[in-house]
Design a protein around this motif. Sequence first.
Motif, PDB file in Angstrom:
ATOM      1  N   LYS A  75       0.778  -1.261  -0.093  1.00 48.13           N
ATOM      2  CA  LYS A  75      -0.074  -0.176  -0.101  1.00 48.13           C
ATOM      3  C   LYS A  75       0.851   1.388  -0.146  1.00 48.13           C
ATOM      4  CE  LYS A  75      -4.185  -1.868   2.472  1.00 48.13           C
ATOM      5  NZ  LYS A  75      -5.052  -1.915   3.549  1.00 48.13           N
ATOM      6  N   GLY A  76       1.971   1.359   0.831  1.00 53.15           N
ATOM      7  CA  GLY A  76       2.679   2.450   0.903  1.00 53.15           C
ATOM      8  C   GLY A  76       3.378   2.717  -0.457  1.00 53.15           C
ATOM      9  N   GLN A  77       3.971   1.579  -0.993  1.00 50.54           N
ATOM     10  CA  GLN A  77       4.502   1.669  -2.470  1.00 50.54           C
ATOM     11  C   GLN A  77       3.613   2.178  -3.502  1.00 50.54           C
ATOM     12  OE1 GLN A  77       6.117  -1.974  -4.027  1.00 50.54           O
ATOM     13  NE2 GLN A  77       7.361  -1.059  -5.570  1.00 50.54           N
ATOM     14  N   GLN A  78       2.189   1.467  -3.378  1.00 49.24           N
ATOM     15  CA  GLN A  78       1.143   2.118  -4.242  1.00 49.24           C
ATOM     16  C   GLN A  78       0.832   3.708  -3.953  1.00 49.24           C
ATOM     17  OE1 GLN A  78       0.104   0.416  -7.049  1.00 49.24           O
ATOM     18  NE2 GLN A  78      -1.236   2.163  -7.490  1.00 49.24           N
ATOM     19  N   ALA A  79       0.904   3.983  -2.778  1.00 53.06           N
ATOM     20  CA  ALA A  79       0.433   5.356  -2.437  1.00 53.06           C
ATOM     21  C   ALA A  79       1.466   6.229  -3.058  1.00 53.06           C
ATOM     22  CB  ALA A  79       0.406   5.558  -1.100  1.00 53.06           C
ATOM     23  N   SER A  80       2.661   5.989  -2.798  1.00 55.55           N
ATOM     24  CA  SER A  80       3.814   6.638  -3.387  1.00 55.55           C
ATOM     25  C   SER A  80       3.895   6.980  -5.026  1.00 55.55           C
ATOM     26  CB  SER A  80       5.223   6.274  -2.904  1.00 55.55           C
ATOM     27  OG  SER A  80       5.596   4.889  -3.718  1.00 55.55           O
ATOM     28  N   TYR A  81       3.398   5.792  -5.465  1.00 54.77           N
ATOM     29  CA  TYR A  81       3.387   5.874  -7.052  1.00 54.77           C
ATOM     30  C   TYR A  81       2.264   6.822  -7.263  1.00 54.77           C
ATOM     31  CZ  TYR A  81       6.469   1.909  -7.657  1.00 54.77           C
ATOM     32  OH  TYR A  81       7.638   1.276  -7.593  1.00 54.77           O
ATOM     33  N   THR A  82       1.004   6.626  -6.511  1.00 53.63           N
ATOM     34  CA  THR A  82      -0.189   7.619  -7.071  1.00 53.63           C
ATOM     35  C   THR A  82       0.237   8.998  -6.512  1.00 53.63           C
ATOM     36  OG1 THR A  82      -1.583   5.526  -6.505  1.00 53.63           O
ATOM     37  CG2 THR A  82      -2.598   8.005  -6.613  1.00 53.63           C
ATOM     38  N   ALA A  83       0.935   9.310  -5.436  1.00 57.34           N
ATOM     39  CA  ALA A  83       0.886  10.623  -4.968  1.00 57.34           C
ATOM     40  C   ALA A  83       2.144  11.366  -6.055  1.00 57.34           C
ATOM     41  CB  ALA A  83       1.512  10.839  -3.778  1.00 57.34           C
ATOM     42  N   THR A  84       2.848  10.543  -6.534  1.00 58.23           N
ATOM     43  CA  THR A  84       3.891  11.082  -7.639  1.00 58.23           C
ATOM     44  C   THR A  84       3.053  11.477  -8.821  1.00 58.23           C
ATOM     45  OG1 THR A  84       5.604   9.657  -6.604  1.00 58.23           O
ATOM     46  CG2 THR A  84       5.875  10.583  -8.897  1.00 58.23           C
ATOM     47  N   ALA A  85       2.166  10.686  -9.365  1.00 56.64           N
ATOM     48  CA  ALA A  85       1.702  10.764 -10.614  1.00 56.64           C
ATOM     49  C   ALA A  85       0.688  11.957 -10.212  1.00 56.64           C
ATOM     50  CB  ALA A  85       0.991   9.778 -10.867  1.00 56.64           C
ATOM     51  N   THR A  86       0.008  12.132  -9.126  1.00 58.82           N
ATOM     52  CA  THR A  86      -0.893  13.451  -9.027  1.00 58.82           C
ATOM     53  C   THR A  86       0.013  14.714  -8.955  1.00 58.82           C
ATOM     54  OG1 THR A  86      -2.415  11.892  -7.818  1.00 58.82           O
ATOM     55  CG2 THR A  86      -2.471  14.015  -7.289  1.00 58.82           C
ATOM     56  N   TYR A  87       1.028  14.631  -8.066  1.00 59.34           N
ATOM     57  CA  TYR A  87       1.954  15.742  -7.962  1.00 59.34           C
ATOM     58  C   TYR A  87       2.354  16.245  -9.377  1.00 59.34           C
ATOM     59  CZ  TYR A  87       1.441  15.563  -2.998  1.00 59.34           C
ATOM     60  OH  TYR A  87       0.956  15.412  -1.586  1.00 59.34           O
ATOM     61  N   ALA A  88       2.772  15.346  -9.944  1.00 55.95           N
ATOM     62  CA  ALA A  88       3.281  15.785 -11.606  1.00 55.95           C
ATOM     63  C   ALA A  88       2.184  16.251 -12.277  1.00 55.95           C
ATOM     64  CB  ALA A  88       3.744  14.259 -12.164  1.00 55.95           C
ATOM     65  N   GLN A  89       0.724  15.525 -12.224  1.00 55.16           N
ATOM     66  CA  GLN A  89      -0.137  16.172 -13.337  1.00 55.16           C
ATOM     67  C   GLN A  89      -0.547  17.778 -12.547  1.00 55.16           C
ATOM     68  OE1 GLN A  89      -3.509  13.637 -12.567  1.00 55.16           O
ATOM     69  NE2 GLN A  89      -4.809  14.938 -14.467  1.00 55.16           N
ATOM     70  N   GLN A  90      -0.388  17.637 -11.174  1.00 60.29           N
ATOM     71  CA  GLN A  90      -1.101  19.168 -10.893  1.00 60.29           C
ATOM     72  C   GLN A  90       0.069  20.080 -11.101  1.00 60.29           C
ATOM     73  OE1 GLN A  90      -1.649  18.626  -6.759  1.00 60.29           O
ATOM     74  NE2 GLN A  90      -3.589  17.572  -6.923  1.00 60.29           N
ATOM     75  N   GLY A  91       1.339  19.709 -10.973  1.00 59.48           N
ATOM     76  CA  GLY A  91       2.437  20.623 -11.405  1.00 59.48           C
ATOM     77  C   GLY A  91       2.276  21.084 -12.990  1.00 59.48           C
ATOM     78  N   GLN A  92       1.927  19.878 -13.643  1.00 61.43           N
ATOM     79  CA  GLN A  92       2.145  20.616 -14.997  1.00 61.43           C
ATOM     80  C   GLN A  92       0.786  21.649 -15.278  1.00 61.43           C
ATOM     81  OE1 GLN A  92       4.121  19.423 -17.506  1.00 61.43           O
ATOM     82  NE2 GLN A  92       2.929  20.686 -19.181  1.00 61.43           N
ATOM     83  N   MET A  93      -0.292  21.265 -14.644  1.00 64.45           N
ATOM     84  CA  MET A  93      -1.613  22.327 -14.660  1.00 64.45           C
ATOM     85  C   MET A  93      -1.143  23.609 -14.145  1.00 64.45           C
ATOM     86  SD  MET A  93      -4.756  20.002 -13.631  1.00 64.45           S
ATOM     87  CE  MET A  93      -5.123  18.558 -14.707  1.00 64.45           C
ATOM     88  N   LEU A  94      -0.163  23.570 -13.063  1.00 58.60           N
ATOM     89  CA  LEU A  94       0.137  24.902 -12.297  1.00 58.60           C
ATOM     90  C   LEU A  94       1.186  25.768 -13.614  1.00 58.60           C
ATOM     91  CD1 LEU A  94       0.367  23.974  -8.597  1.00 58.60           C
ATOM     92  CD2 LEU A  94      -1.157  25.330  -9.605  1.00 58.60           C
ATOM     93  N   LEU A  95       1.866  25.140 -14.048  1.00 57.75           N
ATOM     94  CA  LEU A  95       2.492  25.775 -15.086  1.00 57.75           C
ATOM     95  C   LEU A  95       1.745  26.773 -16.128  1.00 57.75           C
ATOM     96  CD1 LEU A  95       5.472  23.169 -15.531  1.00 57.75           C
ATOM     97  CD2 LEU A  95       5.588  25.294 -14.197  1.00 57.75           C
ATOM     98  N   ASP A  96       0.634  26.186 -16.475  1.00 60.03           N
ATOM     99  CA  ASP A  96      -0.274  26.987 -17.090  1.00 60.03           C
ATOM    100  C   ASP A  96      -0.656  28.560 -16.801  1.00 60.03           C
ATOM    101  OD1 ASP A  96      -1.896  27.873 -19.150  1.00 60.03           O
ATOM    102  OD2 ASP A  96      -3.411  26.419 -18.840  1.00 60.03           O
ATOM    103  N   ALA A  97      -0.462  29.496 -17.491  1.00 64.90           N
ATOM    104  CA  ALA A  97      -0.185  30.792 -17.207  1.00 64.90           C
ATOM    105  C   ALA A  97      -1.697  31.233 -16.884  1.00 64.90           C
ATOM    106  CB  ALA A  97       0.409  31.768 -18.269  1.00 64.90           C
TER     107      ALA A  97
END
Length: 202
Positions: A75-97
């Motif tokens: 579960k910890g490994q799956q949570a880390s993978y999910t958090a990494t993907a979520t943060y990457a997606q949200q970071g990509q969205m935040l780069l939008d001006a």
Amino acid sequence: MYPLIEIKTVPIEIEMKVTPAKMEYTRGTADLEISRGDGGLNIKSRPIKLNIDTFEARNSVVPTAMRSVEQYSQKGQQASYTATATYAQQGQMLLDAKIGQDMITKFAADASMKNYKENVGIKFLPTTGPEISWDPGDMQIRYEMDKLNFDWKVNQPEFKFTPGDIELSVTQQPDVIIKYVGGPLYVPPSADPSHQPVDVEA
């Protein structure tokens, strides 16, 4: 004039005993022993065997210590993978001006919904059913007839040979018997009462 000595010989006597040879024949004999071996009926039955393995089902309800550590690590490994993907997606969205207030509200709503789904606490137990297998039944029938055992004991014929025998025995020893048969002798001869003088006249 008569002879004065009588000589008599006694011959030897031999007794001979002869035993003839003979052969004796003994016939062979045969003995028969009969024994009986009892048979029987043997039935061996094995019913159907049902195998139920509930290890995985029990682990889904009350896992063992080793399984708990394994599940939490997954579960910890799956949570880390999910958090990494979520943060990457949200970071990509935040780069939008053109980011606005709606985007921040959407991030908060997604996080709340995710926490609600994970912490609602509703699930079906056990999550894994038992493993069921079965071994088919078996029946073995063995029948053995009675047995008669014949044991022959045959004695071979015997021949007994007795050789002949000759036995010699002497019943009388040889002998010579000398017997004086004359009258008495007188010395001088004139002493004989029946003596007659010899006429010597011419």
